[in-house]
Design a protein around this motif. Sequence first.
Motif, PDB file in Angstrom:
ATOM      1  N   VAL A 140       0.744  -1.186   0.043  1.00  0.00           N
ATOM      2  CA  VAL A 140      -0.095  -0.080   0.009  1.00  0.00           C
ATOM      3  C   VAL A 140       0.866   1.176  -0.055  1.00  0.00           C
ATOM      4  O   VAL A 140       1.725   1.566   0.867  1.00  0.00           O
ATOM      5  CB  VAL A 140      -0.914  -0.137   1.178  1.00  0.00           C
ATOM      6  CG1 VAL A 140      -1.940   1.106   1.238  1.00  0.00           C
ATOM      7  CG2 VAL A 140      -1.829  -1.353   1.265  1.00  0.00           C
ATOM      8  N   GLU A 141       0.877   2.006  -0.899  1.00  0.00           N
ATOM      9  CA  GLU A 141       1.425   3.398  -1.024  1.00  0.00           C
ATOM     10  C   GLU A 141       0.441   4.411  -1.178  1.00  0.00           C
ATOM     11  O   GLU A 141      -0.205   4.502  -1.999  1.00  0.00           O
ATOM     12  CB  GLU A 141       2.408   3.114  -2.276  1.00  0.00           C
ATOM     13  CG  GLU A 141       3.914   2.721  -1.910  1.00  0.00           C
ATOM     14  CD  GLU A 141       4.509   2.496  -3.244  1.00  0.00           C
ATOM     15  OE1 GLU A 141       4.523   3.447  -4.185  1.00  0.00           O
ATOM     16  OE2 GLU A 141       5.575   1.536  -3.191  1.00  0.00           O
ATOM     17  N   ASN A 142       0.728   5.595  -0.513  1.00  0.00           N
ATOM     18  CA  ASN A 142      -0.194   6.598  -0.614  1.00  0.00           C
ATOM     19  C   ASN A 142      -1.629   6.340  -0.263  1.00  0.00           C
ATOM     20  O   ASN A 142      -2.382   6.668  -1.283  1.00  0.00           O
ATOM     21  CB  ASN A 142      -0.086   7.634  -1.625  1.00  0.00           C
ATOM     22  CG  ASN A 142       1.405   8.199  -1.727  1.00  0.00           C
ATOM     23  OD1 ASN A 142       2.064   8.183  -0.606  1.00  0.00           O
ATOM     24  ND2 ASN A 142       2.127   7.896  -2.926  1.00  0.00           N
ATOM     25  N   GLY A 143      -1.905   5.419   0.512  1.00  0.00           N
ATOM     26  CA  GLY A 143      -3.326   4.776   0.632  1.00  0.00           C
ATOM     27  C   GLY A 143      -3.794   3.856  -0.450  1.00  0.00           C
ATOM     28  O   GLY A 143      -5.002   3.612  -0.565  1.00  0.00           O
ATOM     29  N   LYS A 144      -3.010   3.554  -1.443  1.00  0.00           N
ATOM     30  CA  LYS A 144      -3.512   2.708  -2.599  1.00  0.00           C
ATOM     31  C   LYS A 144      -2.551   1.486  -2.777  1.00  0.00           C
ATOM     32  O   LYS A 144      -1.301   1.557  -2.686  1.00  0.00           O
ATOM     33  CB  LYS A 144      -2.942   3.687  -3.899  1.00  0.00           C
ATOM     34  CG  LYS A 144      -3.922   3.430  -5.010  1.00  0.00           C
ATOM     35  CD  LYS A 144      -3.476   4.235  -6.007  1.00  0.00           C
ATOM     36  CE  LYS A 144      -4.120   4.035  -7.559  1.00  0.00           C
ATOM     37  NZ  LYS A 144      -3.428   4.576  -8.292  1.00  0.00           N
ATOM     38  N   ALA A 145      -3.208   0.449  -3.006  1.00  0.00           N
ATOM     39  CA  ALA A 145      -2.740  -0.706  -3.198  1.00  0.00           C
ATOM     40  C   ALA A 145      -1.970  -0.877  -4.414  1.00  0.00           C
ATOM     41  O   ALA A 145      -2.539  -0.535  -5.456  1.00  0.00           O
ATOM     42  CB  ALA A 145      -3.963  -2.093  -3.173  1.00  0.00           C
ATOM     43  N   MET A 146      -0.647  -1.400  -4.498  1.00  0.00           N
ATOM     44  CA  MET A 146      -0.005  -1.149  -5.756  1.00  0.00           C
ATOM     45  C   MET A 146       0.860  -2.689  -5.791  1.00  0.00           C
ATOM     46  O   MET A 146       1.374  -3.256  -4.759  1.00  0.00           O
ATOM     47  CB  MET A 146       1.192  -0.278  -5.397  1.00  0.00           C
ATOM     48  CG  MET A 146       0.791   1.033  -5.399  1.00  0.00           C
ATOM     49  SD  MET A 146       0.372   2.021  -6.940  1.00  0.00           S
ATOM     50  CE  MET A 146       2.167   2.237  -7.400  1.00  0.00           C
ATOM     51  N   LEU A 147       1.007  -3.291  -7.014  1.00  0.00           N
ATOM     52  CA  LEU A 147       1.636  -4.466  -6.975  1.00  0.00           C
ATOM     53  C   LEU A 147       3.242  -4.279  -6.843  1.00  0.00           C
ATOM     54  O   LEU A 147       3.727  -3.302  -7.480  1.00  0.00           O
ATOM     55  CB  LEU A 147       1.365  -5.146  -8.484  1.00  0.00           C
ATOM     56  CG  LEU A 147       0.291  -5.844  -8.508  1.00  0.00           C
ATOM     57  CD1 LEU A 147      -0.145  -6.485  -9.987  1.00  0.00           C
ATOM     58  CD2 LEU A 147       0.047  -6.897  -7.548  1.00  0.00           C
ATOM     59  N   LYS A 148       3.668  -5.271  -6.292  1.00  0.00           N
ATOM     60  CA  LYS A 148       5.396  -5.192  -6.230  1.00  0.00           C
ATOM     61  C   LYS A 148       5.767  -6.372  -7.002  1.00  0.00           C
ATOM     62  O   LYS A 148       5.427  -7.481  -6.706  1.00  0.00           O
ATOM     63  CB  LYS A 148       5.723  -5.336  -4.705  1.00  0.00           C
ATOM     64  CG  LYS A 148       7.067  -5.011  -4.734  1.00  0.00           C
ATOM     65  CD  LYS A 148       7.405  -5.205  -2.912  1.00  0.00           C
ATOM     66  CE  LYS A 148       9.041  -5.262  -2.855  1.00  0.00           C
ATOM     67  NZ  LYS A 148       9.377  -5.786  -1.518  1.00  0.00           N
TER      68      LYS A 148
END
Lengths: 303, 390
Positions: free
Chosen positions: B106-114
Amino acid sequence: MIQFQEVSLAYGARQVFENVNLTIPKGAVFGLLGPNGAGKSTMMHLLSGLLQASSGSVVVNGMNMSHHKLKAQQLIGFVPQEIALYEEFSAVENLRFFGSLYGIKGKTLEGRISELMASIGLESRKDDVLKTYSGGMKRRVNIAAALLHNPSVVLMDEPTVGIDPQSRNRIFEIIEKLHQQGVTVLYSTHYMEEVERLCSQIAIMDKGKILIQGTLDDLLKSGKKTHQICISFQETITDFKLKLPVTHHWNKEVLVLNCNKDEALTAVLNTLNSLGLEIANIDFSQPNLEQLFMELTGTNLRD
Amino acid sequence: MIRTIANKDIKLFLKDKKGVLLTFLLPIILITLFAFAFGGIGKTSPKMSQIKLLVSSQHSSKEITKFIDDLNNVSQLIVIEKQVEEGLELVKKGSYVAQLVLDTVVENGKAMLKYQLFVDASKRIQIGFLEGILQQHISQGKLAGFFEEKFAGMPVKLKKKIQKEVNDSFMTSGLEVVSVLRQDANKDNLGLIQAVAGTAIMMLLFSIVAIGGGLLDEKENGTFKRLLTAPIKPMHLLLGKLLMSVCIGVMQLFVMFIFAWLAFDLHIFKDIPSLLGMLFCTAFAVSSFGVFLVSIVKTRAQLNGISTLIIMIMSALGGSMIPLFVMPAFMQKIAVVSLNYWGIQGFYDIFWRNLSFIDILPRMLVLLGIGVVMLLISMPLFKRNLRQLA
């Protein structure tokens, strides 16, 4: 004792040996004569286990080569035609290796090596590498390598090829000693005089068959009793094309006749007389093994 | 006169059929192999250039499932889903080129794929290829999502054009490439390991053939005949030769690795049991190969011809002459038929992949297996050949 019973050997369609029967008594020095390709080496190879008969049996001191090959090989010493030794090893290293193949070890082996090196007259050179030896010396080591395990049968395939008379004599002495010890020796050669000197029994073979077998006397009696007569002349011969009633050839300026002394000699002398050739000398020789050999195997060249 | 001499030599040359074959056939075979390895020949079939990619996820999510589904549609990839640990182990052993591990952060309140790509660094060419495909796929996916969200009303054609230009000019995928080597791993140069192992095995093949040829020399000088008249089983002669070859082979390889240690600082003592095991198994397989060759030929000339041909082909295929990691994938697949391949991969396992003895054991067993099979084939051939040898 060595026995060949109805032995045949074929390489594919080519029949090399056909129903050969031969008995060599225990303790005999048996001479095997024959032109190139007669089958002498094949006989040695069948006896030493290098080849296996297609049919029939080869028996050495009661052991059949087909069924008890390894045990029979323990009884046999084989002197191959080639100098089958390692050139980079010394004589002693060679003998140590070949002795160990027969299970001889330690002091027994070292003692046997010393004994044999003395008997072949090479004690002082025993540690020199083989490639520094002369041909005759190598031949003697070649024989010693086959005697390390005190074999009761020794096979010698032309062991005196290309050596000096001294080495040859030493080899003869070794064979005579083996004979005295009761060892059976099968000796193959092209040299008739060797067989005449060494062998108590002789066989002449050709094209994979034994042509004749027996003592030297037996063999000579069985021949055509042809004598060799050598005639030399007073003057120089220029015409070598004589018409004579017997087989003859020229050896330089000596006329060599192969004939029955009683029958043909008179006719030959009359012919020579009519041509005005003055005879200086006539030599008669008894029938010999070489004549018999040529008589049995022919004069055609072999491969 | 010159023409007469030349004519005679040409006639002699043409009479040596094996020599003629070797003169023309060997270069043709080698040119073909090098063309495949370096020239990209044979790459026309898309199937041939497909890479197997292991894919794992730390947990399941809608984004991850969609990403994997999209990845399945990439024609250059064969996607195989595995558990994270299992996949890492397979890559570490060299069974697969890489494993892509997906996670959601979660980056800046947003789910992101790593995206983490765990790779077997010894397969450089395939990794580069894979990286390119994945980076393109990931960045395109990201950009498509962004455009979907921000420019929903834009015409599709225009959206795609802008998307492509932005992607080509600015986008980064965020793909993190990680080597699967242990943290304490020695950082020996892969090229060095390749050079030492590849050359050592190729040279060993040549020397073992020369040793095996000693049997033919013994035939020529008559000592072999004498050996056959001694009370020993003929097979023991063959096994004696094998034993000697294995001893010399182990020593030769050992000396080569010691030299690599002294001259090039290759860390050969990091796993001594594995090294000794590989030295023995390689020497055994190579020696059995030598024994096999000696069993099928009758003269030294035949041995020289056949052995040169087979050794050059095996070395070119198996990675002794051309490093496997620069070869196309299909060439790497063919390489398994070569004895050199198994030897070189075993030494990679020790010096590059830092695998344990147990992990390297399968490669050792393959080498032993090759050796045993060669020996079993050689025995009846040798027996049949005895008469000619005598």
